[in-house]
Motif scaffolding. Structure first.
Motif, PDB file in Angstrom:
ATOM      1  N   UNK A   1      21.647  -7.398   9.916  1.00  0.00           N
ATOM      2  CA  UNK A   1      21.187  -8.204  11.042  1.00  0.00           C
ATOM      3  C   UNK A   1      21.937  -9.535  10.964  1.00  0.00           C
ATOM      4  N   UNK A   2      22.665  -9.891  12.032  1.00  0.00           N
ATOM      5  CA  UNK A   2      23.484 -11.102  11.997  1.00  0.00           C
ATOM      6  C   UNK A   2      22.760 -12.257  12.673  1.00  0.00           C
ATOM      7  N   UNK A   3      22.684 -13.354  11.975  1.00  0.00           N
ATOM      8  CA  UNK A   3      22.008 -14.541  12.507  1.00  0.00           C
ATOM      9  C   UNK A   3      22.659 -15.779  11.903  1.00  0.00           C
ATOM     10  N   UNK A   4      22.250 -16.972  12.352  1.00  0.00           N
ATOM     11  CA  UNK A   4      22.708 -18.181  11.660  1.00  0.00           C
ATOM     12  C   UNK A   4      21.505 -18.942  11.144  1.00  0.00           C
ATOM     13  N   UNK A   5      21.679 -19.494   9.923  1.00  0.00           N
ATOM     14  CA  UNK A   5      20.644 -20.330   9.320  1.00  0.00           C
ATOM     15  C   UNK A   5      21.293 -21.656   8.939  1.00  0.00           C
ATOM     16  N   UNK A   6      20.744 -22.742   9.423  1.00  0.00           N
ATOM     17  CA  UNK A   6      21.334 -24.075   9.229  1.00  0.00           C
ATOM     18  C   UNK A   6      22.818 -24.069   9.597  1.00  0.00           C
TER      19      UNK A   6
ATOM     20  N   UNK B   1      13.927  -8.554   6.346  1.00  0.00           N
ATOM     21  CA  UNK B   1      13.892  -9.762   5.517  1.00  0.00           C
ATOM     22  C   UNK B   1      13.220 -10.881   6.292  1.00  0.00           C
ATOM     23  N   UNK B   2      12.574 -11.789   5.566  1.00  0.00           N
ATOM     24  CA  UNK B   2      12.122 -13.013   6.206  1.00  0.00           C
ATOM     25  C   UNK B   2      13.295 -13.990   6.259  1.00  0.00           C
ATOM     26  N   UNK B   3      13.130 -15.085   7.005  1.00  0.00           N
ATOM     27  CA  UNK B   3      14.207 -16.074   7.078  1.00  0.00           C
ATOM     28  C   UNK B   3      14.464 -16.728   5.722  1.00  0.00           C
TER      29      UNK B   3
ATOM     30  N   UNK C   1      13.408 -22.050  22.708  1.00  0.00           N
ATOM     31  CA  UNK C   1      13.312 -22.751  21.438  1.00  0.00           C
ATOM     32  C   UNK C   1      11.855 -22.763  20.973  1.00  0.00           C
ATOM     33  N   UNK C   2      11.620 -22.325  19.745  1.00  0.00           N
ATOM     34  CA  UNK C   2      10.262 -22.324  19.195  1.00  0.00           C
ATOM     35  C   UNK C   2      10.297 -22.833  17.764  1.00  0.00           C
ATOM     36  N   UNK C   3       9.124 -23.018  17.183  1.00  0.00           N
ATOM     37  CA  UNK C   3       9.022 -23.374  15.765  1.00  0.00           C
ATOM     38  C   UNK C   3       8.134 -22.360  15.059  1.00  0.00           C
ATOM     39  N   UNK C   4       8.305 -22.249  13.754  1.00  0.00           N
ATOM     40  CA  UNK C   4       7.492 -21.311  12.980  1.00  0.00           C
ATOM     41  C   UNK C   4       7.659 -21.631  11.499  1.00  0.00           C
ATOM     42  N   UNK C   5       7.065 -20.810  10.637  1.00  0.00           N
ATOM     43  CA  UNK C   5       7.286 -20.906   9.203  1.00  0.00           C
ATOM     44  C   UNK C   5       8.285 -19.824   8.800  1.00  0.00           C
TER      45      UNK C   5
ATOM     46  N   UNK D   1      18.544 -10.172  15.339  1.00  0.00           N
ATOM     47  CA  UNK D   1      19.950 -10.260  15.693  1.00  0.00           C
ATOM     48  C   UNK D   1      20.176 -11.478  16.608  1.00  0.00           C
ATOM     49  N   UNK D   2      21.123 -12.337  16.227  1.00  0.00           N
ATOM     50  CA  UNK D   2      21.539 -13.437  17.095  1.00  0.00           C
ATOM     51  C   UNK D   2      20.672 -14.675  17.052  1.00  0.00           C
ATOM     52  N   UNK D   3      19.589 -14.643  16.309  1.00  0.00           N
ATOM     53  CA  UNK D   3      18.704 -15.815  16.291  1.00  0.00           C
ATOM     54  C   UNK D   3      19.371 -16.957  15.511  1.00  0.00           C
ATOM     55  N   UNK D   4      19.129 -18.192  15.972  1.00  0.00           N
ATOM     56  CA  UNK D   4      19.601 -19.362  15.229  1.00  0.00           C
ATOM     57  C   UNK D   4      18.395 -20.061  14.628  1.00  0.00           C
ATOM     58  N   UNK D   5      18.410 -20.240  13.310  1.00  0.00           N
ATOM     59  CA  UNK D   5      17.280 -20.886  12.633  1.00  0.00           C
ATOM     60  C   UNK D   5      17.760 -22.151  11.940  1.00  0.00           C
ATOM     61  N   UNK D   6      16.979 -23.208  12.055  1.00  0.00           N
ATOM     62  CA  UNK D   6      17.286 -24.459  11.359  1.00  0.00           C
ATOM     63  C   UNK D   6      16.048 -24.892  10.586  1.00  0.00           C
TER      64      UNK D   6
END
Lengths: 531, 219
Positions: free
Chosen positions: B16-21, B31-33, B68-72, B80-85
């Protein structure tokens, strides 16, 4: 460790919520079971310490590597580091550290509380089951003492156990005054439950969020207290000693954010750094939070403190196996206390579910080792915790009393009301630790140790609900005792004890390659902390 | 047996491809973030602690396309494709009170509005409700609190983990999580008087008095 076992899908298909269950087989000899299956008794698990106050004594292997490792810093690192003075320095921001801070500050001391992660990031916040105190009419302080000593295989220190049990009712009152809620019966009594190894109902709780409720109240109380300053994201890397290396006079901290060293000078240091599950002893999963890396044991041992029971750890019977991201996370013993049974792959009970935790743990490991477990795809094995049967006998009980369990499992599509939970023992608690007296004082002047870090209370096995009592009881005791140190504080702060420890390691022919404390597990430390 | 939560599944499934920071990560499904951040070697992820969504530390901002949302992070699964910061830690609260200074519970409501003057300014924007990773009806609870229904309001915050994401979302800076905690604390402090506990405390008090009366007995 795994020896066959029934694949998960097959075991699920075999499971029947209404199957007839026979009583579990009589446990003839608990010691034989413990010797054969409890991880403390694995032959590869224990070594003898070569240096320090406990030289010659048994210690779990991975912990021994930490205790006999080299320090991170020497005098050169301290040059130019800013210095802060305080009356009482508390290291650790969980329940014990907060209780100590509030006790000391409540008596007028200037308190500095320094914590590795965020204030409240701790094992306290995850405690689900509850807190013990003998308050029911058919219970007594004496029975609480006896149950605690018996559960700990009579290895606990009766003086410490007696002090804690006596404190129990007053601790609950103090928590309520700070604003902590507990479950009540219809008549307004505190609701109590009986759990493993208890002769009377003695567990008080706030649904299955007891630790969260306690921690958010204490955390807010600490933040709001004018006499307490808090430094977050600041792990302790070393204690400081006087010129002879024999008294603790402060500590050195780094910062997870900027990596700079800071010195704190004081006449009383209270270590409240918690346990060490994240060292993953014997390669077990853990229920502990990310910061539980045993830092306080390493710091206390290096400055000369006596430790005890370093080969005794609690593997909680019911850690989750599935889903994988919750591996090692806990299902509270409260679920078994409420009546949930455990079944092997053949759908049979194999042990009385409310025996002390170490015996239940060994019994589960026996089922897994002897092929009667349930296997998931990656080869890990477990047994069933029969929550659907509990729900069937008491409809609505899981939702009413265990909302945290439901919220957590349902997120991953598992409903414990209709599907049993796959569980396996998980590294949960450090039974031993730093030797203390009834005020939390260690064998090193100026140094106190409280909470999971301290030893002697739970012997070689802790019973449910005594951890939350322990941290508040001894936290408050140490907070009071720490302000009665009346010397004028240190003339000079040094790392003399580090030099002495290094000499001892060299004389014993130990390698100086590994450094400790661990601070963070390697898998979570990238770019933050380099060992 | 695995020692790290991240090492659980095999490599057979597609990533699963995503970006983190801002860093590209190829994670395994389910997997969790947090696990994905470790797995992908994302550096300097400091706000992680309990890994079971009760400590409120691992706050993340999530971008899915325009949403845009927030979570833990420990309770959010990779997509797929989510951006997490990962968000920085919570600020120190600006309100101040010490529960021991409360004496007369008839004044609790007045004290509440002194401590949290913003609580009666709610604009009913639902920002707090949308941001809550625990699904708490924050807005209704705040309005209950402002009307003095501390026990009911506090009960609604039972599952609150003090992540303060509601505070970040509030245009009036009400600090809803701390309002909720205040409600719970005053309810316990003033209302929880359990007879079984009080009875045992009384017995212990009498025993202590007896112990003091006879000079040769010690604790």
């Amino acid at each position: 460790m795994s020896n066959g076992g029934t694949p998960l899908a097959q075991a699920r298909a075999l499971y029947r919520v209404d199957s007839e269950l026979a009583a579990p087989p009589e446990l003839a000899d608990p010691d034989t079971l413990l010797n054969a299956f409890h991880p403390d008794h694995l032959r590869s698990s224990v070594v003898k310490l070569a240096v320090g106050a406990n030289a010659g004594e048994n210690c779990q292997r991975e912990l021994a590597q930490q205790l006999q490792a080299e320090a991170f810093i020497d005098e050169a690192d301290l040059a130019g580091a800013p210095v802060t003075d305080t009356d009482v320095l508390i290291i650790g921001g969980g329940g014990a550290g907060c209780a100590a801070a509030l006790a000391a500050a409540g008596r007028g001391a200037r308190v500095l509380l320094v914590t590795k992660l965020r204030l409240g990031d701790s094992n306290t916040v995850m405690a689900e089951g509850g807190i013990q105190a003998a308050i029911e009419p058919d219970d007594s302080i004496q029975r609480h003492i006896q149950d605690t000593l018996r559960g700990g295989h009579h290895a606990g220190d009766p003086e410490l156990v007696s002090a804690m049990a006596q404190d129990g009712p007053e601790v609950i009152r103090w928590l309520i005054e700070e604003g902590m809620q507990f479950e009540q019966t219809a008549s307004g009594d505190l609701h109590t439950r009986k759990a493993g190894g208890m002769s009377a109902a003695r567990i008080m709780h706030c649904r299955d969020y007891t630790g969260l409720e306690m921690m958010r109240v204490l955390r807010e109380a600490v933040i709001q207290h004018r006499g307490i300053e808090v430094w977050e994201h600041s792990p302790a890397v070393e204690l400081l000693s006087n010129e002879r290396g024999q008294k603790c006079v402060g500590a050195v901290f780094t910062s997870l954010l900027d990596g700079r060293f800071r010195i704190v000078r004081t006449h009383s240091v209270i270590l409240a750094t918690g346990g060490l599950g994240r060292l993953h002893l014997n390669n077990f999963p853990t229920s502990n939070h990310l910061g539980a890396t045993g830092d306080g044991l390493v710091l206390a041992y290096r400055i000369g403190a006596q430790l005890r029971d370093l080969d005794s750890f609690q593997y909680h019977p019911t850690g989750l196996v599935h889903p994988p991201y919750l591996s090692g996370k806990l299902v509270t013993e409260g679920v078994r206390a409420a009546g949930a049974l455990m079944l092997n792959a053949a759908g049979q009970r194999f042990v009385d579910e409310l025996l002390p935790r170490d015996i239940v743990c060994a019994a589960i490991l026996r089922e897994c080792a002897e092929g009667r477990g349930i296997r998931v795809d990656d080869g890990r094995v477990g047994v069933w915790l029969d929550t659907p049967r509990l729900e069937r006998s008491q409809p609505g009980m899981l939702e009413r009393q265990f909302p945290k369990l439901l919220a957590r499992t349902q997120m991953s599509g598992i409903d414990p009301r209709s599907e049993p939970l796959l569980i396996h023992p998980t590294l949960h608690y450090q039974n031993g630790g730093v030797v203390i007296d009834v005020n939390g004082a260690t064998t090193v002047p100026g140094l106190f140790a409280v909470g999971e870090l301290a030893g002697g209370i739970h012997g070689r096995n802790r019973i449910m609900g005594n951890a939350l009592l322990d941290i508040i009881s001894f936290g408050r005791r140490a907070g009071v005792a720490a302000i009665s140190e009346h010397d004028r504080g240190p003339k000079k702060v040094t790392l003399e004890h580090v030099n002495q420890a290094r000499r001892a390691l060299t004389l014993a022919g130990m390698p100086l390659t590994q450094r400790a404390p661990q601070i963070l597990p390697d898998y979570a430390a990238k770019g933050i902390w380099n060992r | 047996m695995t020692s790290t939560p991240a090492a659980a599944t095999g490599d057979s499934q597609p990533a699963v491809n995503l970006t983190i920071n801002g860093i590209a990560v190829a994670a395994r499904p389910a997997m969790t973030l947090v696990e994905a951040a470790w797995h992908g070697g994302v550096p300097r992820v400091t706000g992680v602690s309990c890994l079971e969504s009760v400590c409120g530390s691992c706050r993340v901002l999530l971008r899915r396309g325009k949403e845009v949302t927030v979570d833990l992070a420990c309770q959010t699964f990779v997509e797929e494709g989510i951006e997490a910061v990962f968000l920085p830690p919570q600020a120190t609260p600006k309100h101040h009170y010490e529960i021991s200074e409360f004496t007369d519970s008839w004044n609790n409501l007045a004290r509440f509005h002194e401590i949290f003057p913003e609580a009666s300014h709610c604009r009913h924007c639902h920002g707090c409700v949308r941001s809550c990773p625990k699904g708490i009806d924050v807005e209704s609870a705040i309005n209950l609190a402002a009307a003095g229904h501390f026990r009911d309001a506090g009960e609604m915050f039972l599952e609150c983990v003090m992540c303060d994401l509601c505070d970040s979302a509030c245009p009036e800076q009400i600090a809803p999580a701390h309002v909720g905690l205040f409600c719970r604390r005053v309810s316990a402090h003033f209302r929880l008087r359990p007879p079984n506990l009080i009875q045992r405390l009384e017995e212990q008090r009498k025993e202590r008095l007896l112990g003091q009366a006879s000079p040769d007995s010690h604790e």
